[in-house]
Design a protein around this motif. Sequence first.
Motif, PDB file in Angstrom:
ATOM      1  N   ILE A   1      43.319  44.254  23.343  1.00  0.00           N
ATOM      2  CA  ILE A   1      43.297  44.130  24.798  1.00  0.00           C
ATOM      3  C   ILE A   1      43.170  42.669  25.200  1.00  0.00           C
ATOM      4  CG2 ILE A   1      40.770  44.387  25.013  1.00  0.00           C
ATOM      5  CD1 ILE A   1      41.302  46.053  27.566  1.00  0.00           C
ATOM      6  N   ALA A   2      43.789  42.320  26.309  1.00  0.00           N
ATOM      7  CA  ALA A   2      43.597  41.020  26.965  1.00  0.00           C
ATOM      8  C   ALA A   2      43.551  41.270  28.458  1.00  0.00           C
ATOM      9  CB  ALA A   2      44.723  40.051  26.625  1.00  0.00           C
ATOM     10  N   ALA A   3      42.602  40.625  29.138  1.00  0.00           N
ATOM     11  CA  ALA A   3      42.471  40.813  30.583  1.00  0.00           C
ATOM     12  C   ALA A   3      41.763  39.611  31.191  1.00  0.00           C
ATOM     13  CB  ALA A   3      41.691  42.092  30.897  1.00  0.00           C
ATOM     14  N   HIS A   4      41.996  39.413  32.480  1.00  0.00           N
ATOM     15  CA  HIS A   4      41.311  38.353  33.218  1.00  0.00           C
ATOM     16  C   HIS A   4      40.135  38.935  33.990  1.00  0.00           C
ATOM     17  CE1 HIS A   4      45.102  36.179  32.487  1.00  0.00           C
ATOM     18  NE2 HIS A   4      44.374  35.086  32.641  1.00  0.00           N
ATOM     19  N   ILE A   5      38.991  38.313  33.839  1.00  0.00           N
ATOM     20  CA  ILE A   5      37.815  38.630  34.652  1.00  0.00           C
ATOM     21  C   ILE A   5      37.393  37.321  35.304  1.00  0.00           C
ATOM     22  CG2 ILE A   5      35.402  39.395  34.631  1.00  0.00           C
ATOM     23  CD1 ILE A   5      36.116  41.187  32.255  1.00  0.00           C
TER      24      ILE A   5
END
Length: 256
Positions: A236-240
């Motif tokens: 997974i890769a995501a921006h927070i």
Amino acid sequence: MGALHSGHLELIRQSKKKTDLTIVSIFVNPIQFNNSEDLQKYPRTLNADLAILREEGVDIVFVPSEKEIYPEPVMMKFDFGSMEQVLEGRFRPGHFNGVAIVVSKLFHILKPDISFFGQKDLQQVTVIQKMVSDLSFDIKVEVVPTIRESDGLALSSRNQRLSNDGREIAPILYKALTKCKDELLSGGDWLNIKNKAIEEILSPHNIMPEYLELVETTNFTPVQNPLPGKPFAICIAAHIEQVRLIDNIIIRASHI
């Protein structure tokens, strides 16, 4: 690249356990960033890092300047084939080339027998292993399992850029991974599992992942269902809060 945390310290401790001499390099490598703002904001805590390394009993710390590593612009390029088109390769064009160039330079300069890397950057480690094999480096690459906070968040230097609110949300990525793994090993269909994780776990926190994929760990080709006898990973890769975080869980053949 500095901003040391317990994940880095585990690499050091594994080295001290298995080798006679431990060298740590600290270098924020500009050519592996495809986003100039990310490079500018990357945490740099050299004085604190050196104090930690002294306390850990590291034998040598190598802190080169950019001019030392790149006295001239680099003209050559690495191409890692299909891995350039998926996951990190797709969303960070040029990243693997920058990693391979700096790691190969460090290998030539320091000439290690064993080099320790963290599992959190799983695709990057695989790229390095491929480079070592293809170029016949006489170096063993050892992958050390991801170190996590008590709430599951994978340790990362980028975590320092999160606010308190962002830090509260960030463990959701690991929650999504573990939920996906549990449902997959219970016989669920990957596409349904993935969509459910995004809809029920990530979306309520306004997280839309760049990717959430089940892949073969040999070449990171996305697949629909794991097959016995092959290692897989959910990545997974995501921006927070505009901070890009990555994580993964490996599914070994014995789990299936």
